[in-house]
Enzyme design. Structure first.
Site, PDB file in Angstrom:
ATOM      1  N   ASP A  72       0.684  -1.251  -0.002  1.00  0.00           N
ATOM      2  CA  ASP A  72      -0.102   0.104  -0.019  1.00  0.00           C
ATOM      3  C   ASP A  72       0.780   1.174   0.011  1.00  0.00           C
ATOM      4  OD1 ASP A  72      -1.867  -1.841   0.198  1.00  0.00           O
ATOM      5  OD2 ASP A  72      -2.861  -1.135   2.183  1.00  0.00           O
ATOM      6  N   GLU A 147      -6.729   9.568   3.975  1.00  0.00           N
ATOM      7  CA  GLU A 147      -7.033  10.546   5.027  1.00  0.00           C
ATOM      8  C   GLU A 147      -6.031  11.615   5.345  1.00  0.00           C
ATOM      9  OE1 GLU A 147      -4.240   8.076   6.308  1.00  0.00           O
ATOM     10  OE2 GLU A 147      -6.060   7.254   5.773  1.00  0.00           O
ATOM     11  N   ARG A 157       1.456  13.464  25.739  1.00  0.00           N
ATOM     12  CA  ARG A 157       0.630  14.476  25.675  1.00  0.00           C
ATOM     13  C   ARG A 157      -0.715  14.156  25.159  1.00  0.00           C
ATOM     14  NH1 ARG A 157       5.225  18.669  23.424  1.00  0.00           N
ATOM     15  NH2 ARG A 157       6.586  18.834  25.413  1.00  0.00           N
TER      16      ARG A 157
END
Length: 296
Positions: A72, A147, A157
């Site tokens: 991919d 995306e 964090r």
């Protein structure tokens, strides 16, 4: 008129080099010309190509298609060259021909014959255009097939963001990240993050928060004409913009990322007509035993 193909190969795997030599021999033997990228040519036999080209925006210009031998990641890397040139891309993935494009031939020879004889279909897939800003300064302009994700830059964090749709704030929360996905990407990273599967012919954008610390953190499906924006808290931490897992950009606190339907779609080769439903069942090996079909 001589037909030309750009061959893109994941040369880090010995198996792919053997495949490349086999495929190239068949294509060149049929009278086609083969281009390869300059960075890959040293790993390939000279018999695998007729021309070496730089990995620039013109690499696939004038070709019939971009043929990819690899996974991919290799296909997504080659997709940029195909998209700019306006030619389709066809991927051979992990020994299964045309995985992303929906084909299901076990025999590589059969797939190559289909290309030689022109027995393939081309479908367009929606892309997204992505712009990152800090105040009035453009930090990045890029695109994605699957995306665009905004993610925290450090594991320890929390990323504080505000999600906006068409100029209106929807919700603010702390999270690991937020994905803005196309229908094609709905079966990729967005699916893993808990998003819904969207059929490719549905023209829409998908927003999927990742591990959000909020009551309202459900995936959103919005119009293809919508403007999605993600604003990073100016008093919070830095982030990273990642598109298709290939292109990364650092985002300082206070940055804004805007995502819209891409101006240029990507064209994918399919070797046969099959419904997305059937391809989805095969891809995820979904259980369909007991299905009886429509009543007669």
């Amino acid at each position: 008129m001589t037909r030309e193909i750009l061959l893109v190969v994941h040369t880090g795997r010995q198996h792919n080099l053997g495949m490349a030599e086999k495929v190239a021999g068949q294509l060149i033997g049929s009278g086609m010309r083969l281009r390869v990228l300059a960075g890959e040519a040293p790993d390939l036999s000279p018999e695998c190509y007729t021309e070496v080209v730089a990995p620039s925006s013109k690499a696939a210009e004038g070709t019939e298609l971009v043929l990819v031998l690899g996974g991919d990641g290799t296909l997504l890397r080659a997709a940029e060259l195909a998209r700019v040139a306006g030619v389709p891309v066809f991927g051979v993935n992990l020994g299964r021909v045309g995985f992303l494009a929906g084909a299901d031939f076990d025999a590589l020879d059969e797939a190559v014959d289909a290309v030689i004889e022109g027995r393939y279909h081309v479908e367009e897939r929606m892309t997204v255009d992505v712009t990152a800003w800090l105040d009035s300064r453009v930090l990045a302009r890029t695109w994605a097939l699957n995306e665009a994700s905004v993610e925290k830059s450090s594991r320890e964090r929390i990323l504080d963001v505000v999600v906006e749709v068409d100029g209106h704030p929807v919700s603010a929360f702390g999270c690991d990240g937020v994905l803005c996905s196309t229908p094609t990407g709905s079966t990729a990273y967005a699916f893993s993050a808990g998003g819904p599967v969207i059929w490719p012919e549905v023209r829409a954008l998908l927003v999927v928060p990742s591990n959000a610390h909020a009551l309202f953190s459900r995936p959103l499906v919005v119009s293809q004409d919508s403007l999605l924006a993600l604003e990073i808290d100016a008093q919070g931490h830095d982030a990273v913009l990642c598109c298709d897992g290939q292109r990364h950009f650092d985002l300082p606190a206070g940055a804004r990322v805007e995502v819209v339907e891409g101006e240029t779609p990507l064209r994918l080769v399919r070797l046969y007509d099959a419904s997305f439903t059937d391809r989805l069942v095969r891809k995820f090996e979904l259980p369909v035993h007991g299905w009886r079909g429509p009543g007669r």
